[in-house]
Motif scaffolding. Structure first.
Motif, PDB file in Angstrom:
ATOM      1  N   GLN A  16       0.980  -1.687   0.538  1.00 15.62           N
ATOM      2  CA  GLN A  16      -0.029   0.260  -0.043  1.00 15.62           C
ATOM      3  C   GLN A  16       1.164   1.086  -0.442  1.00 15.62           C
ATOM      4  N   PRO A  17       0.416   2.601  -0.165  1.00 16.31           N
ATOM      5  CA  PRO A  17       1.528   3.488   0.185  1.00 16.31           C
ATOM      6  C   PRO A  17       1.403   4.107   0.829  1.00 16.31           C
ATOM      7  N   GLN A  18       2.744   5.126   1.441  1.00 16.99           N
ATOM      8  CA  GLN A  18       2.660   5.030   2.573  1.00 16.99           C
ATOM      9  C   GLN A  18       1.775   5.860   3.272  1.00 16.99           C
ATOM     10  N   MET A  19       0.744   5.547   4.547  1.00 17.94           N
ATOM     11  CA  MET A  19      -0.697   5.589   4.889  1.00 17.94           C
ATOM     12  C   MET A  19      -0.262   7.178   4.904  1.00 17.94           C
ATOM     13  N   ASN A  20      -1.756   7.882   4.326  1.00 19.16           N
ATOM     14  CA  ASN A  20      -2.228   9.171   4.332  1.00 19.16           C
ATOM     15  C   ASN A  20      -2.211   9.327   5.855  1.00 19.16           C
ATOM     16  N   PHE A  21      -2.096  11.065   6.504  1.00 16.06           N
ATOM     17  CA  PHE A  21      -2.485  10.583   7.387  1.00 16.06           C
ATOM     18  C   PHE A  21      -2.526  11.971   7.720  1.00 16.06           C
ATOM     19  N   ASP A  22      -3.538  12.820   8.799  1.00 10.65           N
ATOM     20  CA  ASP A  22      -3.644  14.493   8.428  1.00 10.65           C
ATOM     21  C   ASP A  22      -2.743  14.851   9.823  1.00 10.65           C
ATOM     22  N   LEU A  23      -1.650  15.431   8.931  1.00 10.47           N
ATOM     23  CA  LEU A  23      -0.757  15.774  10.162  1.00 10.47           C
ATOM     24  C   LEU A  23      -1.472  17.151  11.215  1.00 10.47           C
ATOM     25  N   ASP A  24      -2.741  17.765  11.178  1.00 15.86           N
ATOM     26  CA  ASP A  24      -3.492  18.386  12.128  1.00 15.86           C
ATOM     27  C   ASP A  24      -4.252  17.497  13.185  1.00 15.86           C
ATOM     28  N   THR A  38       5.573  23.468  20.062  1.00 14.01           N
ATOM     29  CA  THR A  38       4.885  24.177  21.367  1.00 14.01           C
ATOM     30  C   THR A  38       3.794  23.425  21.235  1.00 14.01           C
ATOM     31  N   PRO A  39       3.653  23.481  22.842  1.00 17.05           N
ATOM     32  CA  PRO A  39       2.490  22.651  23.377  1.00 17.05           C
ATOM     33  C   PRO A  39       1.232  21.950  22.453  1.00 17.05           C
ATOM     34  N   ASP A  40       0.530  22.876  22.837  1.00 21.02           N
ATOM     35  CA  ASP A  40      -0.694  22.429  21.356  1.00 21.02           C
ATOM     36  C   ASP A  40      -0.216  22.237  20.533  1.00 21.02           C
ATOM     37  N   ARG A  41       0.638  22.461  19.435  1.00 20.37           N
ATOM     38  CA  ARG A  41       0.090  22.094  18.166  1.00 20.37           C
ATOM     39  C   ARG A  41       0.551  20.293  18.150  1.00 20.37           C
ATOM     40  N   PRO A  42      -0.322  19.800  16.744  1.00 22.00           N
ATOM     41  CA  PRO A  42       0.057  18.656  16.715  1.00 22.00           C
ATOM     42  C   PRO A  42       1.773  17.669  16.352  1.00 22.00           C
ATOM     43  N   LEU A  43       1.960  16.726  16.601  1.00 20.43           N
ATOM     44  CA  LEU A  43       2.809  16.712  16.956  1.00 20.43           C
ATOM     45  C   LEU A  43       3.663  16.485  15.249  1.00 20.43           C
ATOM     46  N   LEU A  44       2.902  15.782  14.623  1.00 19.64           N
ATOM     47  CA  LEU A  44       2.990  15.430  12.903  1.00 19.64           C
ATOM     48  C   LEU A  44       3.697  16.053  12.078  1.00 19.64           C
ATOM     49  N   SER A  45       2.486  17.611  12.815  1.00 20.31           N
ATOM     50  CA  SER A  45       2.161  18.745  12.201  1.00 20.31           C
ATOM     51  C   SER A  45       4.292  19.423  12.490  1.00 20.31           C
TER      52      SER A  45
END
Length: 295
Positions: free
Chosen positions: A85-93, A141-148
């Protein structure tokens, strides 16, 4: 997609080597997004002993010894890989925030997170430092999504650093890479991992191959592909996510994984010792990644 990968390593020695022992991380591993269909290994001269084994990180490697005098050594590995499968598509946010990921990394007791904690620690080739921490900290920053945040770190390394094959070797310290803002894929992966570990996140080194495509209207040259390196970050409860700072992207089906470890030293393509002779040596490496029609 099915890929055929051929990786040829050839050494020429000034004087004959009487005995050598080697370990090769050249056998692509199975992952959730790829399956190794076959691997053929041809070594010249013929080893007196050889065996396939699995290391601590579940990577496959090939151990062999040659016990006859030889002035050249060639390791020719051909593999077929099916991309499941392609690299999983994930929502960075979406997903864990930076603060939540840190908390879970420290406190969670599930097996996957406990195993991932090793990748928060320094390793022989990657040392966390205040210098790399300062480079990355404003993004997390603390509240930012890690993946973003990790995606922006990937882009920042791509923008700030110049790809320069003549600048570094496997022994070049990270502080020099950071100072001069240049290096190769191995350096950029190491830098990203150092940044993440310095902030308390688990990150690991990924080695493999990347299919390169010729300019429009031109034929692809055999052997023009290359070994490649990128990194993965762990988000507790969500898994491992890969990023490629050399190309400023998220690995796709053109990224083919060979091995994973703490740093390059864990997954060196070929490592060994030689006895008698050797002296100076000439090394040639050729890699070819070709997409094959599926039957």
């Amino acid at each position: 997609m099915i890929y055929r990968i051929r990786h040829v390593t050839h050494y020429e020695y000034v004087s004959p080597v009487s005995l050598c022992y080697n370990r090769a991380h050249l056998l692509p591993r199975n992952t959730p997004r790829q399956q190794c269909l076959s691997t053929q290994i041809r070594i010249t001269p013929t080893p007196v002993y050889s065996v396939r084994r699995e290391d601590f990180y579940s990577n496959l490697y090939y151990y062999f010894s040659i016990q006859e005098a030889h002035k050249s050594l060639q390791i020719d590995v051909t593999s077929q890989i099916k991309t499941l499968q392609p690299q999983m598509n994930f929502d960075l946010d979406l997903g864990n925030s930076c603060a939540r990921a840190l908390e879970l990394t420290r406190m969670a007791v599930d097996e996957e997170t406990l195993l991932a904690r090793e990748f928060c620690l320094d390793s022989p080739m990657i040392r966390a430092s205040e210098q790399v921490r300062e480079y990355a900290a404003p993004l997390f920053t603390p509240d930012r999504p890690l993946l973003s945040a990790v995606r922006e770190l990937t882009s920042r390394i791509f923008q700030d650093f110049k790809y320069d094959p003549g600048f570094s070797t496997v022994a070049t310290p990270l502080n020099e890479v950071l100072e001069h803002k240049r290096g190769v894929c191995q350096d950029f992966a190491h830098l990203a991992i150092a940044c993440l570990r310095s902030l308390g996140y688990a990150a690991r080194y990924v080695s493999g191959y990347l299919e390169t495509l010729p300019p429009p209207g031109q034929e692809k040259l055999v052997g023009s592909d290359a070994s490649h390196a990128w990194f993965a970050v762990y988000s507790p409860g969500e898994g491992w996510f890969e990023f490629d700072p050399t190309n400023d992207n998220i690995p796709s089906e053109q990224h083919i994984t060979t091995a994973m470890g703490r740093d390059y030293g864990d997954v060196t393509p070929l490592r060994g010792v030689i006895f008698d002779g050797g002296g100076s040596q000439k090394l040639e490496v050729s890699v070819d990644v070709a997409a094959m029609p599926e039957s």
